[in-house]
Design a protein around this motif. Structure first.
Motif, PDB file in Angstrom:
ATOM      1  N   LEU A  15      67.632 -27.152  40.719  1.00 37.31           N
ATOM      2  CA  LEU A  15      67.043 -27.855  42.321  1.00 37.31           C
ATOM      3  C   LEU A  15      66.636 -27.088  43.138  1.00 37.31           C
ATOM      4  CD1 LEU A  15      68.499 -30.573  42.974  1.00 37.31           C
ATOM      5  CD2 LEU A  15      70.543 -29.309  43.825  1.00 37.31           C
ATOM      6  N   LEU A  16      66.906 -26.069  43.765  1.00 43.12           N
ATOM      7  CA  LEU A  16      66.524 -25.544  44.392  1.00 43.12           C
ATOM      8  C   LEU A  16      65.173 -25.259  44.359  1.00 43.12           C
ATOM      9  CD1 LEU A  16      69.881 -24.034  46.214  1.00 43.12           C
ATOM     10  CD2 LEU A  16      68.894 -25.818  46.667  1.00 43.12           C
ATOM     11  N   GLY A  17      64.997 -24.611  43.361  1.00 40.70           N
ATOM     12  CA  GLY A  17      63.136 -23.383  42.698  1.00 40.70           C
ATOM     13  C   GLY A  17      63.713 -22.177  43.149  1.00 40.70           C
ATOM     14  N   ASP A  18      63.018 -21.271  42.910  1.00 40.08           N
ATOM     15  CA  ASP A  18      62.776 -19.983  43.249  1.00 40.08           C
ATOM     16  C   ASP A  18      62.718 -19.559  43.729  1.00 40.08           C
ATOM     17  OD1 ASP A  18      62.342 -20.092  40.271  1.00 40.08           O
ATOM     18  OD2 ASP A  18      60.427 -18.452  39.762  1.00 40.08           O
ATOM     19  N   GLU A  19      62.157 -19.926  44.894  1.00 37.30           N
ATOM     20  CA  GLU A  19      61.914 -19.848  46.559  1.00 37.30           C
ATOM     21  C   GLU A  19      63.491 -19.889  47.055  1.00 37.30           C
ATOM     22  OE1 GLU A  19      59.753 -20.391  50.232  1.00 37.30           O
ATOM     23  OE2 GLU A  19      59.044 -21.035  49.218  1.00 37.30           O
ATOM     24  N   GLY A  20      63.960 -21.494  47.114  1.00 37.12           N
ATOM     25  CA  GLY A  20      65.712 -20.974  47.865  1.00 37.12           C
ATOM     26  C   GLY A  20      66.420 -20.217  46.844  1.00 37.12           C
ATOM     27  N   ILE A  21      66.330 -19.842  45.537  1.00 40.70           N
ATOM     28  CA  ILE A  21      67.149 -19.085  45.036  1.00 40.70           C
ATOM     29  C   ILE A  21      67.001 -17.448  45.211  1.00 40.70           C
ATOM     30  CG2 ILE A  21      68.111 -17.700  43.142  1.00 40.70           C
ATOM     31  CD1 ILE A  21      69.401 -20.332  42.630  1.00 40.70           C
ATOM     32  N   THR A  22      66.331 -17.205  45.673  1.00 41.61           N
ATOM     33  CA  THR A  22      65.912 -15.991  47.039  1.00 41.61           C
ATOM     34  C   THR A  22      66.048 -15.778  47.972  1.00 41.61           C
ATOM     35  OG1 THR A  22      63.448 -16.155  44.836  1.00 41.61           O
ATOM     36  CG2 THR A  22      63.625 -14.163  47.349  1.00 41.61           C
ATOM     37  N   ARG A  23      65.994 -17.213  48.720  1.00 44.77           N
ATOM     38  CA  ARG A  23      66.567 -17.353  49.903  1.00 44.77           C
ATOM     39  C   ARG A  23      68.086 -16.503  50.015  1.00 44.77           C
ATOM     40  NH1 ARG A  23      63.688 -22.571  52.949  1.00 44.77           N
ATOM     41  NH2 ARG A  23      60.988 -20.899  53.489  1.00 44.77           N
ATOM     42  N   ALA A  46      80.447 -18.212  46.666  1.00 42.95           N
ATOM     43  CA  ALA A  46      79.503 -17.279  45.752  1.00 42.95           C
ATOM     44  C   ALA A  46      78.831 -17.538  44.388  1.00 42.95           C
ATOM     45  CB  ALA A  46      81.110 -16.297  45.741  1.00 42.95           C
ATOM     46  N   ARG A  47      79.106 -19.110  43.903  1.00 40.85           N
ATOM     47  CA  ARG A  47      78.660 -19.137  42.362  1.00 40.85           C
ATOM     48  C   ARG A  47      77.537 -19.486  43.446  1.00 40.85           C
ATOM     49  NH1 ARG A  47      82.594 -20.364  39.032  1.00 40.85           N
ATOM     50  NH2 ARG A  47      84.135 -20.125  39.030  1.00 40.85           N
ATOM     51  N   SER A  48      76.885 -19.821  44.144  1.00 43.11           N
ATOM     52  CA  SER A  48      75.475 -20.071  44.316  1.00 43.11           C
ATOM     53  C   SER A  48      73.842 -18.963  44.857  1.00 43.11           C
ATOM     54  CB  SER A  48      75.311 -20.879  46.143  1.00 43.11           C
ATOM     55  OG  SER A  48      75.378 -19.912  46.915  1.00 43.11           O
ATOM     56  N   GLY A  49      75.024 -18.449  44.396  1.00 40.94           N
ATOM     57  CA  GLY A  49      74.459 -16.759  44.394  1.00 40.94           C
ATOM     58  C   GLY A  49      73.854 -15.607  46.013  1.00 40.94           C
ATOM     59  N   ILE A  50      74.588 -16.494  46.539  1.00 42.20           N
ATOM     60  CA  ILE A  50      74.179 -15.814  48.331  1.00 42.20           C
ATOM     61  C   ILE A  50      74.536 -13.900  47.791  1.00 42.20           C
ATOM     62  CG2 ILE A  50      75.341 -15.365  50.576  1.00 42.20           C
ATOM     63  CD1 ILE A  50      74.289 -17.787  50.506  1.00 42.20           C
ATOM     64  N   GLY A  51      73.903 -13.998  48.558  1.00 42.93           N
ATOM     65  CA  GLY A  51      73.746 -12.011  48.049  1.00 42.93           C
ATOM     66  C   GLY A  51      74.115 -10.386  48.372  1.00 42.93           C
ATOM     67  N   ARG A  52      74.539 -11.518  49.944  1.00 43.86           N
ATOM     68  CA  ARG A  52      75.797 -10.485  50.441  1.00 43.86           C
ATOM     69  C   ARG A  52      76.780 -11.372  51.860  1.00 43.86           C
ATOM     70  NH1 ARG A  52      74.762  -7.603  56.633  1.00 43.86           N
ATOM     71  NH2 ARG A  52      76.203  -6.153  56.258  1.00 43.86           N
ATOM     72  N   LEU A  53      78.560 -11.040  51.270  1.00 51.38           N
ATOM     73  CA  LEU A  53      79.800 -12.061  52.035  1.00 51.38           C
ATOM     74  C   LEU A  53      80.241 -10.884  53.377  1.00 51.38           C
ATOM     75  CD1 LEU A  53      79.585 -14.062  49.086  1.00 51.38           C
ATOM     76  CD2 LEU A  53      79.614 -14.759  51.423  1.00 51.38           C
ATOM     77  N   ARG A 244      70.780 -25.193  53.728  1.00 52.77           N
ATOM     78  CA  ARG A 244      70.018 -24.490  55.005  1.00 52.77           C
ATOM     79  C   ARG A 244      69.202 -23.465  54.380  1.00 52.77           C
ATOM     80  NH1 ARG A 244      72.573 -29.285  55.902  1.00 52.77           N
ATOM     81  NH2 ARG A 244      71.194 -31.264  57.479  1.00 52.77           N
ATOM     82  N   LEU A 245      70.395 -22.356  54.279  1.00 55.65           N
ATOM     83  CA  LEU A 245      70.117 -21.019  53.811  1.00 55.65           C
ATOM     84  C   LEU A 245      68.135 -21.441  53.074  1.00 55.65           C
ATOM     85  CD1 LEU A 245      73.347 -18.631  54.442  1.00 55.65           C
ATOM     86  CD2 LEU A 245      70.916 -19.316  55.737  1.00 55.65           C
ATOM     87  N   SER A 246      68.648 -22.158  52.155  1.00 61.15           N
ATOM     88  CA  SER A 246      67.676 -22.506  51.031  1.00 61.15           C
ATOM     89  C   SER A 246      66.229 -23.059  50.782  1.00 61.15           C
ATOM     90  CB  SER A 246      68.207 -22.713  49.769  1.00 61.15           C
ATOM     91  OG  SER A 246      68.879 -24.098  49.838  1.00 61.15           O
ATOM     92  N   GLY A 247      66.839 -23.714  52.188  1.00 60.33           N
ATOM     93  CA  GLY A 247      65.262 -24.393  53.016  1.00 60.33           C
ATOM     94  C   GLY A 247      64.892 -25.649  52.040  1.00 60.33           C
ATOM     95  N   TYR A 248      66.170 -26.130  51.517  1.00 62.39           N
ATOM     96  CA  TYR A 248      66.330 -26.994  50.990  1.00 62.39           C
ATOM     97  C   TYR A 248      66.077 -28.867  51.410  1.00 62.39           C
ATOM     98  CZ  TYR A 248      67.616 -31.119  47.072  1.00 62.39           C
ATOM     99  OH  TYR A 248      67.549 -31.487  45.878  1.00 62.39           O
ATOM    100  N   LYS A 249      67.026 -27.911  53.003  1.00 58.95           N
ATOM    101  CA  LYS A 249      67.245 -29.722  53.531  1.00 58.95           C
ATOM    102  C   LYS A 249      66.559 -28.580  54.532  1.00 58.95           C
ATOM    103  CE  LYS A 249      70.039 -32.670  50.650  1.00 58.95           C
ATOM    104  NZ  LYS A 249      71.142 -33.483  51.086  1.00 58.95           N
TER     105      LYS A 249
END
Length: 249
Positions: A15-23, A46-53, A244-249
């Motif tokens: 859904l978010l694409g490579d760029e969105g996941i990387t973000r 956590a399930r979305s892949g956020i890199g640092r919490l 918002r962090l992924s740039g999807y919206k």
């Protein structure tokens, strides 16, 4: 980054694409309050892949938390919320960098806490004074954030909304916060929050006798709440942050 190819994130990546996941993998999110709303927000982050919490809470789990808090189990009663949360995040996503801060948020602890650069802050505090202090400080510093308003006593998910604090209505917590922040010069139309505008009555059983909170010996009242509504609040907040962090919206 190698995690972009992890099967754990396949559906999200579609859904978010490579760029969105990387973000998301490069993002740092601070979550303050690991209770009913914060726990479900954390689950989705956590399930979305956020890199640092960065997880902030001072409390331990109590048996009364089990009705609505995803992190509260018979096996976690008596344990620090931050430690339980850290373990769960790493079980979901071992590549996530998880930091914990075991502290009570107030005017004294906030400056040091917010010295750490972050991309987004989630305010899931349920106490009025600390919540106002946090929201004002985030606003002053220009740190992107979203706050949870009151989910207690609400029962209809159709009334849950994501919008500005100025647009919120039929929420006692939001009403008090608006008054305080206006007096402090905060533009409430620039503050994003999740709230329910459902009109509710107060059943006799919904307000329990005053109890002494763990922090600072303060007396607080406990309101009845449903696991469904608090979960939707938390997931709505997480969805806002992820898109918002992924740039999807």
């Amino acid at each position: 980054m190698s995690e972009i190819f992890s099967p754990r994130l396949t559906r999200t990546r579609m859904l978010l694409g490579d760029e969105g996941i990387t973000r998301l993998q490069r993002a740092t999110v601070m979550l303050i309050g690991l209770g009913a709303v914060g726990g479900y927000a954390l689950e989705a982050l956590a399930r979305s892949g956020i890199g640092r919490l960065i997880l902030v809470d001072f409390d331990v789990f109590d048996e009364t938390n089990i009705n609505r808090q995803i992190l509260a189990l018979s096996s976690t009663v008596g344990r620090l919320k931050t430690e339980v949360a850290r373990e769960r995040v790493l079980d979901i996503n071992p590549d996530c960098r998880v930091e914990v801060r075991n502290l009570f948020v107030n005017a004294e602890t906030l400056p040091a806490l917010l010295e750490t650069p972050v991309d987004f802050v989630i305010d899931a505090i349920d106490a009025l004074n600390p919540k106002c202090c946090l929201m004002e400080e985030l606003y002053r510093r220009g740190i992107p954030f979203i706050s949870s308003m009151g989910a207690a006593l609400k029962s209809d998910p159709a009334f849950i909304k994501c919008g500005t604090l100025s647009a919120s209505k039929n929420c006692g917590l939001a009403k008090f916060i608006r008054k305080r922040l206006r007096r402090r010069g905060v533009e409430i139309n620039r503050i994003q929050c999740v709230y329910s505008d459902e009109q509710v009555s107060l059943p006799e059983t919904a307000l329990c006798a005053a109890e002494t909170a763990a922090e600072n010996g303060r007396v607080r009242h406990t309101l009845g709440s449903l696991p469904t509504i608090t979960a939707i609040f938390g997931l709505t907040i997480a969805n806002y942050v992820i898109t918002r962090l992924s740039g999807y919206k």
